[in-house]
Design a protein around this motif. Structure first.
Motif, PDB file in Angstrom:
ATOM      1  N   ASN A   6       0.820  -1.213   0.000  1.00 52.26           N
ATOM      2  CA  ASN A   6       0.000   0.000   0.000  1.00 52.26           C
ATOM      3  C   ASN A   6       0.854   1.263   0.000  1.00 52.26           C
ATOM      4  O   ASN A   6       0.399   2.313   0.454  1.00 52.26           O
ATOM      5  N   SER A  60       1.087  -4.612   8.590  1.00 53.76           N
ATOM      6  CA  SER A  60      -0.167  -4.964   7.901  1.00 53.76           C
ATOM      7  C   SER A  60      -0.796  -3.769   7.185  1.00 53.76           C
ATOM      8  O   SER A  60      -1.629  -3.955   6.306  1.00 53.76           O
ATOM      9  N   ASP A  61      -0.401  -2.550   7.547  1.00 60.30           N
ATOM     10  CA  ASP A  61      -0.874  -1.360   6.829  1.00 60.30           C
ATOM     11  C   ASP A  61      -0.096  -1.172   5.533  1.00 60.30           C
ATOM     12  O   ASP A  61      -0.599  -0.559   4.585  1.00 60.30           O
ATOM     13  N   TYR A  64       0.053  -6.595   2.237  1.00 57.91           N
ATOM     14  CA  TYR A  64      -1.135  -7.441   2.348  1.00 57.91           C
ATOM     15  C   TYR A  64      -1.075  -8.558   1.307  1.00 57.91           C
ATOM     16  O   TYR A  64      -0.338  -8.468   0.334  1.00 57.91           O
ATOM     17  N   ASP A  66      -2.842 -10.544  -1.613  1.00 59.53           N
ATOM     18  CA  ASP A  66      -3.891 -10.418  -2.619  1.00 59.53           C
ATOM     19  C   ASP A  66      -4.224 -11.819  -3.105  1.00 59.53           C
ATOM     20  O   ASP A  66      -3.460 -12.429  -3.836  1.00 59.53           O
TER      21      ASP A  66
END
Length: 70
Positions: A6, A60-61, A64, A66
């Motif tokens: 992210n 975890s921010d 992740y 997919d």
């Protein structure tokens, strides 16, 4: 399943450019660009720590799984 990041979202949230992240973390522009464009094949623990520290976030921010991607 593929690990994604992210970074693009975190950078937008904090109004940072690749240059800003480079200057604040000492990571190479190439490393940041590859993560930003999701073309990186791997990411080191030290890179994860630097990015999580910069954005004051949890792993975890930043990363992740997919499940849709192969």
């Amino acid at each position: 399943m593929v690990v994604k990041n992210n970074l693009r979202i975190l950078m937008a949230k904090h109004k940072m450019s690749i240059q800003d992240v480079h200057e604040k973390t000492g990571l190479s522009r190439t490393t940041i660009s590859k993560l930003f464009n999701e073309t990186s094949a791997k990411i080191g623990f030290d890179t994860i720590v630097l990015l999580c520290t910069l954005f004051n976030c949890e792993v975890s921010d930043l990363l992740y799984l997919d499940e849709e991607s192969n």
